[in-house]
Design a protein around this motif. Structure first.
Motif, PDB file in Angstrom:
ATOM      1  N   SER A 170       6.277  34.314  17.784  1.00 30.19           N
ATOM      2  CA  SER A 170       6.350  32.963  17.226  1.00 30.19           C
ATOM      3  C   SER A 170       7.163  32.043  18.132  1.00 30.19           C
ATOM      4  CB  SER A 170       6.996  32.990  15.841  1.00 30.19           C
ATOM      5  OG  SER A 170       6.248  33.794  14.952  1.00 30.19           O
ATOM      6  N   TYR A 171       6.766  30.777  18.151  1.00 29.29           N
ATOM      7  CA  TYR A 171       7.529  29.745  18.858  1.00 29.29           C
ATOM      8  C   TYR A 171       8.569  29.161  17.894  1.00 29.29           C
ATOM      9  CZ  TYR A 171       4.132  30.071  22.611  1.00 29.29           C
ATOM     10  OH  TYR A 171       3.360  30.543  23.641  1.00 29.29           O
ATOM     11  N   PRO A 172       9.659  28.578  18.431  1.00 21.17           N
ATOM     12  CA  PRO A 172      10.706  28.028  17.555  1.00 21.17           C
ATOM     13  C   PRO A 172      10.180  27.104  16.461  1.00 21.17           C
ATOM     14  CG  PRO A 172      11.513  28.092  19.795  1.00 21.17           C
ATOM     15  CD  PRO A 172      10.066  28.522  19.853  1.00 21.17           C
ATOM     16  N   SER A 173       9.164  26.273  16.788  1.00 23.55           N
ATOM     17  CA  SER A 173       8.631  25.330  15.787  1.00 23.55           C
ATOM     18  C   SER A 173       7.960  26.046  14.618  1.00 23.55           C
ATOM     19  CB  SER A 173       7.627  24.379  16.442  1.00 23.55           C
ATOM     20  OG  SER A 173       6.538  25.116  16.966  1.00 23.55           O
ATOM     21  N   GLN A 174       7.630  27.325  14.810  1.00 21.39           N
ATOM     22  CA  GLN A 174       6.984  28.107  13.751  1.00 21.39           C
ATOM     23  C   GLN A 174       8.000  28.906  12.925  1.00 21.39           C
ATOM     24  OE1 GLN A 174       4.560  30.192  16.686  1.00 21.39           O
ATOM     25  NE2 GLN A 174       2.716  29.173  15.943  1.00 21.39           N
TER      26      GLN A 174
END
Length: 260
Positions: A152-156
């Motif tokens: 996962s990316y931070p925004s997720q």
């Protein structure tokens, strides 16, 4: 896990540490000792110098007077005779490798996955092979309860999950000391517990920690020492349960009456 060279000497020692920002005295003669494996919780009102003290421990801020040691090494300076000489930036950076820091804001790289965020410093700073760094990153993310969010990316991720990635990232450098600067203050209340649980587990594993916090329950349960700061000075320090139940200083009593 970081190692300490001498378990009988303090992991952190501050001696009459002063820090000014222009004419403003932010730290006014701080004395502090933190033993290896100890959890030191620092509390106090806004503007009392708590975060500045943490930033001096890893030389993100230069002190104006006094001495600071981590694991027996003078931080940021070399002493010859009675004189202190400032270290070069790369020497300071080498010292910082042993000191993990977790900020209020997570400061993750937005274009990298959780795993890539945790891998980055060991690869770039220590020259660890990418395959080894990835394996270690996956182990650390599992340790902080994020085995299912590695890609996962931070925004997720929620704020609590991002902060746990930030903790894993700091641990990836195998620090001997962890500094936490109000790690839960930017989180929604329901996410605070998941971050404190990770910190509690770290304490149980014997990590030396200095934690600037407003979480009095955590300080009472997990802390070995509670330090109350006000106006750039240590007003009172001792066993957290004792200080919280029976503060000796009037200033401590006044502060605790507002937060407990």
């Amino acid at each position: 896990m970081g190692t300490t060279t001498n378990s009988s000497s303090p992991m952190v020692k501050a001696e009459q540490v002063h820090k000014n920002f222009g004419p403003v005295q932010v730290l006014r003669g701080i004395d502090l000792e933190v033993s290896p494996g100890e959890v030191c919780c620092v509390v106090g009102p806004s503007g009392s110098g708590k975060s500045t003290l943490l930033r001096c421990v890893n030389h993100l801020e230069k002190i104006n007077a006094g001495r600071l040691w981590v694991d027996g090494e003078l931080v940021g300076y070399r002493q010859r005779g009675d004189k202190l000489y400032e270290m070069r930036e790369r020497e300071v950076a080498a010292q910082r490798r042993d000191i993990g820091m977790v900020f209020q804001r997570f400061n993750l790289f937005p274009h990298m996955t959780a795993t890539e965020n945790v891998m980055e410093a060991p690869v770039q700073v220590k020259g660890v092979r990418r395959a080894d760094a990835r394996k270690r990153a996956e182990q650390l993310l599992e340790r902080v309860g994020l085995a299912d969010r590695m890609a996962s990316y931070p925004s997720q991720l929620s704020g609590g999950q991002q902060q746990r990635v930030a903790i894993a990232r700091a641990l990836a450098m195998d620090p001997k000391l962890m500094l936490f600067d109000e790690p839960t203050s930017a989180l929604d209340p329901e996410l605070v517990g998941e971050v404190l649980d990770v910190m509690r587990a770290l304490a149980e594993d014997g990590m030396t920690m200095i934690v600037v916090t407003h979480e009095m329950g955590f300080a009472r349960e997990v802390g070995d020492t509670l330090v109350f700061m006000d106006d750039g000075m240590v007003v009172e320090a001792g066993d957290p349960r004792e200080v919280l139940a029976n503060p000796r200083q009037e200033r401590t009593r006044a502060f605790l009456s507002k937060v407990l």
